[in-house]
Enzyme design. Sequence first.
Site, PDB file in Angstrom:
ATOM      1  N   GLU A 163      57.526  65.521  35.665  1.00 47.95           N
ATOM      2  CA  GLU A 163      58.434  64.531  35.084  1.00 47.95           C
ATOM      3  C   GLU A 163      58.398  64.551  33.550  1.00 47.95           C
ATOM      4  O   GLU A 163      58.167  63.530  32.896  1.00 47.95           O
ATOM      5  CB  GLU A 163      58.127  63.144  35.637  1.00 47.95           C
ATOM      6  CG  GLU A 163      58.266  63.076  37.147  1.00 47.95           C
ATOM      7  CD  GLU A 163      58.153  61.685  37.732  1.00 47.95           C
ATOM      8  OE1 GLU A 163      57.718  60.761  37.013  1.00 47.95           O
ATOM      9  OE2 GLU A 163      58.529  61.512  38.911  1.00 47.95           O
ATOM     10  N   GLU A 272      59.355  65.642  44.870  1.00 45.68           N
ATOM     11  CA  GLU A 272      59.161  64.235  45.228  1.00 45.68           C
ATOM     12  C   GLU A 272      60.503  63.701  45.723  1.00 45.68           C
ATOM     13  O   GLU A 272      61.515  63.834  45.035  1.00 45.68           O
ATOM     14  CB  GLU A 272      58.672  63.398  44.045  1.00 45.68           C
ATOM     15  CG  GLU A 272      57.306  63.781  43.536  1.00 45.68           C
ATOM     16  CD  GLU A 272      56.800  62.859  42.432  1.00 45.68           C
ATOM     17  OE1 GLU A 272      57.104  61.637  42.494  1.00 45.68           O
ATOM     18  OE2 GLU A 272      56.133  63.352  41.519  1.00 45.68           O
TER      19      GLU A 272
END
Length: 886
Positions: A163, A272
């Site tokens: 991220e 994810e």
Amino acid sequence: MTVLVAATLTVAPSAAAEPEGLAVDFGATTGAFRGGATGTLYGFGDEGAPTQALINGAHITNSSQKPPFGTQHPSGDILKIEDGFFAKHGEELAIYIQDHYPDWPYHRGVRVGDVRTYDQTTGEYVEEPNGVWDYLEVVELMVEVVATQSDHPEEYLFIPFNEPDGIWYQNWPTMRDTFLTDWKAVHDKIQEVYARHGLAPARIGGPGDARWQPERSRDFLTFAKQHDVLPDVFIWHELGINNLSTYRTHFADYRALEQEVGVSPIHVNITEYGMLRDMGVPGQLIQWFSMFEDTKVDSQTAYWNYAGNFSDNSARPNGANGGWWMFKWYGDLAGSQTVKVTPPELNAVDSLQGIGAIDAANRRATVLYGGTDSDVQLDLRGLSHAVFGNTVDVEVREVTVTGAEGLAGTPRVVHAVDGARVTEGKLNLTVPTYDRYAAYQVVVTPAQDRAITADPVWSTSVEAEDTALTAARTYFQDPQAGGGWKFLASGSHDVGSFNQPTSKADWTVTVPRTGTYRFQVIGATPGSAGRHALFVDGAHRTTIQYTADLALNATSRWQYRGSTEVSVQLTAGTHVLSVRASQNGSQVLPNSDITLDKFVLTDITDGEPTTYPASTLRFYGGAGLSWDSGTRGFGGIAGSGQRADAYLTAMETGYYDVAVEYQTTGASDLRLSLGGRALPAVQVPNGGHRRTTVRAHLTEGINELELRSNRGVRVKSVTVTRAPAGDAAASTFEAEDLPLGGDAAVVSVDAASGSNASGGKYVGWVGMGSDNHIAIPRGDGFDAPGDYDLVVHYANAETAGRHDYNPQVVDRQAVVTEGAQATPVGSAFFRYTYSWTSFWQRTVPITLTTSTGDLRIGNPSAWAPDIDKVTIAPLVVGTPTTVRVG
């Protein structure tokens, strides 16, 4: 039931609402089954958490874990779990390298600079700059360990950034060049390390954005192409409710971007996906699976709670919940070709979706679907006459929500059709739907040489909100509330405020015969063990003892569900089963404020025989279904390289009769392994149809059975039946009654705690040195060398470190030795139980080599779990029996 139809087959009356249609064209294949949608982020804790049976049964092909010695989580070190991951189905193990850092977001969310000097031989550092970016030194350390210490270095995927659009490189206009320069630096460093050890080029994944970022992705691909540092796997995350409607557009945009930049297609992993509400919920998971399988990507369930339970898709130390069975069904499609599926609406949130697949070699077609409250009309097409003939057998299995820690038994055949006629390759099938959160598996084969029937074991259920409630309240659990940061309830409702002496839920139910029934309660026990009273027809019958569930925050406290099971004797006819917060009507039982979701009642009088037909087994090494006359639908296994795998459910630990029905054409053999341990081999002198029965000890949850034959058998089915008479062969000891060594000590629990500690006591301070142990003197039943199960009832609520929203759980290990020998005869890691006074059970396989050495449970280097009681059981009792059938 035999039904011959021309075009339409209705297996049960439809609900009042119009059915929703799902069209499946088995003649329109869409590619080889990928099977990557059941990957997990931090799904593995330490070795054996989850257990090997859960790992193998779930058919996990990819996972992301922390790097060697990483400090982001207490468990899940990639080197500690790699053997279990790669044992059967694991293909690619990814490393989040930034998990070297202990804090979230990494390094306080700010890009690390050059303030340290690392010793690359030891990993130690001093707080002074050396002209090398600190994180680049960390990358080299982590990759070096994998390159030199892993048994599978070329099957790893390195993910340098997790991220980056939210951590270290948030502001793209100002951080763009920094990120791209950093990407090249870490990419080159990883390859440099692998090259110096003579390894093939390492696989690297990125950029790893928290969402689909077209601008960042364009810049990244353009730079990476220009500098020859393209990733092997392109990564981003799909988190949130609306991603169920937008993912396919994101994927199409990515593929178009590749073409725009001039890059050949790169494999995608959505590392994810999903929200709290989706985990453990079959009807939600199938919606995600269908998208990812349709686009042939890998993907991993998000990490919302703690490591070691497949992101809430397994239950207790060794159990299946509804989500696990969805994983298992999906993995069963390996070796198939997927086919075109047309739902009512393709990119719609919380809607009917499905996967279709055909295994032409085994002549088996499968549909997995879920996500609707309406009955479903399946429009099956392309059922080739060459593969399926004129008539087919159809079995429909159902799996429902049981909560994250609620045990789900083997999914039952809820609808069965023996001999449905297929006309022009078409068959219409209308299937009633229990709940939008349930999912269904439809298996279609040519007509088999066995009866196709619904599950004969009687079972019924009721939503808690549909019972007669007193001093309690029904709550609506909106699946789209809070952005998906919640856990779902069966039927979208549950019962709470169950905290008064008069609180009760009455269920009027009619049972078919006099006998023994299992009463299962699915509900949430926040943070500590608790109790209810079960009344039958107004008379107190037994105590319902609950173990603790997660109570990390307000979201999970009343919604993170488990299950408990009790046995009750009932006479044939109608009864009122009453779950009450008080036994005497004036005082509530300890921790009785428990959320109630669903009740299930099952007839176990005859041991709940559960059959696993050959059509549901997994075949390897050339084994497969036979369609010869007399053995149509049997599983052919011949030679040491061939096997079939079955995943057997035990709703309680104990002895079961495992019966294999099979046929041989001449003298042959049957070889069974349970959890990797060989059972007694069976030799048959000549051809015929036989049933071999082995009385074996199964552990609560999932048990992996492997079937082999050197000379050849054709297996019709495996049937498992509880055999409580065999339990006499096991020996059980309260831990507080056993000899204790060193600092191991007896602890009494508070009577008001609601604890399920047997006898109100347990033993703590076990481990952290070999002297601190529990000793079990040898006795009848385990006084000979051989294979045994050691069932340990334990508590482990240890955490270490902190995280913004995750409990940092520690898997404690127990080591079992024989006498004073230093070499263990067995060991296992023990999962988190949420409370130090809430006890679960974990089975440790042990192989004893003497007849006299006492068994010692401890841990020479760390704390073992607290121990309530232990049971020692021979793996097999008696001698296998073989009889002719028919």
